[in-house]
Write a protein that holds these residues in place. Sequence first.
Motif, PDB file in Angstrom:
ATOM      1  N   LEU A  42       0.820  -1.203   0.000  1.00 43.70           N
ATOM      2  CA  LEU A  42       0.000   0.000   0.000  1.00 43.70           C
ATOM      3  C   LEU A  42       0.859   1.260   0.000  1.00 43.70           C
ATOM      4  O   LEU A  42       0.527   2.254  -0.660  1.00 43.70           O
ATOM      5  CB  LEU A  42      -0.934  -0.001   1.209  1.00 43.70           C
ATOM      6  CG  LEU A  42      -2.063  -1.031   1.205  1.00 43.70           C
ATOM      7  CD1 LEU A  42      -2.800  -1.016   2.533  1.00 43.70           C
ATOM      8  CD2 LEU A  42      -3.028  -0.772   0.058  1.00 43.70           C
ATOM      9  N   GLY A  43       1.958   1.222   0.729  1.00 42.97           N
ATOM     10  CA  GLY A  43       2.850   2.382   0.759  1.00 42.97           C
ATOM     11  C   GLY A  43       3.411   2.712  -0.610  1.00 42.97           C
ATOM     12  O   GLY A  43       3.490   3.882  -1.000  1.00 42.97           O
ATOM     13  N   VAL A  48      12.046   2.040   1.147  1.00 43.17           N
ATOM     14  CA  VAL A  48      11.881   1.341   2.422  1.00 43.17           C
ATOM     15  C   VAL A  48      10.889   0.189   2.284  1.00 43.17           C
ATOM     16  O   VAL A  48      11.123  -0.930   2.763  1.00 43.17           O
ATOM     17  CB  VAL A  48      11.418   2.335   3.514  1.00 43.17           C
ATOM     18  CG1 VAL A  48      11.067   1.599   4.799  1.00 43.17           C
ATOM     19  CG2 VAL A  48      12.502   3.380   3.769  1.00 43.17           C
ATOM     20  N   CYS A  49       9.765   0.437   1.598  1.00 39.93           N
ATOM     21  CA  CYS A  49       8.710  -0.574   1.482  1.00 39.93           C
ATOM     22  C   CYS A  49       9.136  -1.764   0.631  1.00 39.93           C
ATOM     23  O   CYS A  49       8.735  -2.904   0.896  1.00 39.93           O
ATOM     24  CB  CYS A  49       7.456   0.062   0.894  1.00 39.93           C
ATOM     25  SG  CYS A  49       6.646   1.255   1.995  1.00 39.93           S
ATOM     26  N   LEU A  50       9.939  -1.510  -0.397  1.00 36.85           N
ATOM     27  CA  LEU A  50      10.335  -2.587  -1.313  1.00 36.85           C
ATOM     28  C   LEU A  50      11.067  -3.716  -0.601  1.00 36.85           C
ATOM     29  O   LEU A  50      10.933  -4.891  -0.976  1.00 36.85           O
ATOM     30  CB  LEU A  50      11.231  -2.025  -2.426  1.00 36.85           C
ATOM     31  CG  LEU A  50      10.548  -1.364  -3.607  1.00 36.85           C
ATOM     32  CD1 LEU A  50      11.594  -0.775  -4.547  1.00 36.85           C
ATOM     33  CD2 LEU A  50       9.668  -2.345  -4.356  1.00 36.85           C
ATOM     34  N   ARG A  92      15.075  -3.775  -7.954  1.00 31.93           N
ATOM     35  CA  ARG A  92      16.081  -2.828  -8.431  1.00 31.93           C
ATOM     36  C   ARG A  92      15.558  -1.995  -9.591  1.00 31.93           C
ATOM     37  O   ARG A  92      15.885  -0.806  -9.713  1.00 31.93           O
ATOM     38  CB  ARG A  92      17.340  -3.570  -8.851  1.00 31.93           C
ATOM     39  CG  ARG A  92      18.134  -4.149  -7.683  1.00 31.93           C
ATOM     40  CD  ARG A  92      19.416  -4.789  -8.173  1.00 31.93           C
ATOM     41  NE  ARG A  92      20.204  -5.338  -7.081  1.00 31.93           N
ATOM     42  CZ  ARG A  92      21.363  -5.978  -7.251  1.00 31.93           C
ATOM     43  NH1 ARG A  92      21.846  -6.148  -8.471  1.00 31.93           N
ATOM     44  NH2 ARG A  92      22.017  -6.449  -6.205  1.00 31.93           N
ATOM     45  N   ALA A  93      14.755  -2.605 -10.436  1.00 30.81           N
ATOM     46  CA  ALA A  93      14.196  -1.875 -11.574  1.00 30.81           C
ATOM     47  C   ALA A  93      13.327  -0.715 -11.094  1.00 30.81           C
ATOM     48  O   ALA A  93      13.379   0.397 -11.642  1.00 30.81           O
ATOM     49  CB  ALA A  93      13.392  -2.813 -12.466  1.00 30.81           C
ATOM     50  N   VAL A  94      12.528  -0.961 -10.061  1.00 25.23           N
ATOM     51  CA  VAL A  94      11.679   0.099  -9.511  1.00 25.23           C
ATOM     52  C   VAL A  94      12.527   1.230  -8.947  1.00 25.23           C
ATOM     53  O   VAL A  94      12.249   2.420  -9.174  1.00 25.23           O
ATOM     54  CB  VAL A  94      10.744  -0.469  -8.426  1.00 25.23           C
ATOM     55  CG1 VAL A  94      10.070   0.653  -7.641  1.00 25.23           C
ATOM     56  CG2 VAL A  94       9.690  -1.365  -9.059  1.00 25.23           C
ATOM     57  N   LEU A  95      13.571   0.886  -8.219  1.00 25.38           N
ATOM     58  CA  LEU A  95      14.424   1.920  -7.615  1.00 25.38           C
ATOM     59  C   LEU A  95      15.141   2.753  -8.675  1.00 25.38           C
ATOM     60  O   LEU A  95      15.204   3.979  -8.590  1.00 25.38           O
ATOM     61  CB  LEU A  95      15.436   1.274  -6.681  1.00 25.38           C
ATOM     62  CG  LEU A  95      14.887   0.712  -5.367  1.00 25.38           C
ATOM     63  CD1 LEU A  95      15.983   0.003  -4.590  1.00 25.38           C
ATOM     64  CD2 LEU A  95      14.270   1.830  -4.524  1.00 25.38           C
TER      65      LEU A  95
END
Length: 408
Positions: free
Chosen positions: A223-224, A396-398, A284-287
């Motif tokens: 959700l975050g 943090v959430c990942l 890692r792709a999201v970051l």
Amino acid sequence: MRQAISASRDRRSDYLALALMYFAQGLPTGLAFDALPVLIRSGGHDVAMIGWVGLAFLPWALKFLWAGPIDNACRRWGIARVVYVSQGLLMLACLALMPFSPDSHLTAVLIGVVALNLICATQDIATNAYAVSRLQGEGAGPANAMQVAGFILGMLAGGGGLLMVYPHLGWSGLMLAIAVLMPLLYLPLLLRRDWHGEDPLTRADHHVRLRDLRQHRDLWCALGVAISFKFASTAVATLTKAWLIDRGLDVSQAGSLQVSNLLLMAAGGVLLGIPLVRRCGNRRAVLIAGALATLVLGMAWLLESTGVRDLRAYYLGFGVQGIFEGAFYVTIWALFMNWAAPERPGTDYTAMQCCESLTNMVGASVIGGLGQAFGYANAFVGAWLAGALAWLLIAVCLRRMHLQGEHG
């Protein structure tokens, strides 16, 4: 070998189905979020009136409330039938909007556009169920690229594309064009032998309920991510539409710029988002994509603060922003596709989309008033800072999210 070739063909067929369904949903969405703000401003209404467009986000934010029943309807009658019913309702709603126009009947148009998005949001639950049930795992990256590309191209046609022909067709002509296009989009699917065949969902006995979401122990982390990742970019994009008109662009020029931006966003999703997911993995792709998208989110503030009025600079600056935003979008939804539970694909995936839509609604609703009260520059830089804080929260959430196929 034959089985591998057949599987590859089936997957390409699934990608085509997803692209068509998301394109159809993108048409009315582009009308609401891309075309309507420009038409409101060009019709002489105040900048603050653009905030009412945020109401069109409401069905997308609340569709989790009826996601379970739609998931169950897909199991009972098949995804194809659910999609056909929603397309018929979209066509009828567009025909009903023909007598009205944003210039003289803005309230009626806003109500009608909200209704269009209610139908699209409902169809999206079935589309999500199709995507997750057939393409979870290795197919998640390309599937979400098809989602982003199809939806963006639909928004392009329903937003910037319609603005380009608005001076020639008028409001009634635009509504008629969308109504005619809706059934035509699904002709390729009618030719597919497996489109009306048995869905993977129909073989499951599990009855979907919304409260089943609590079975995810990492629900709060998911959700975050869903709540935070799109807020800032939606606020900037909404205010930019009015900013372009106040910079001296006419409706057609603003529409052309939106077409360019959306095309580059789709290209960024396909050409950058897919390789990032395949080579770096979901997290890692999201970051990486999120960091790049956040960095260029300040483009509107930069153009406003430097006083640049060159149309070529607008195309370049917003085009670069679109490329990285498209890549970020693909990586985020590939993450959520692999997070969703296989026994309730439409509901889990839809719930995350609702969180995004809720923050989109808030961002689009408040940014017009902020821009009028504090000026464009301050509103843009405030949204940019909000985007940077969102990236930190996502990081943090990942770390605590669990994806399907992972152990431990």
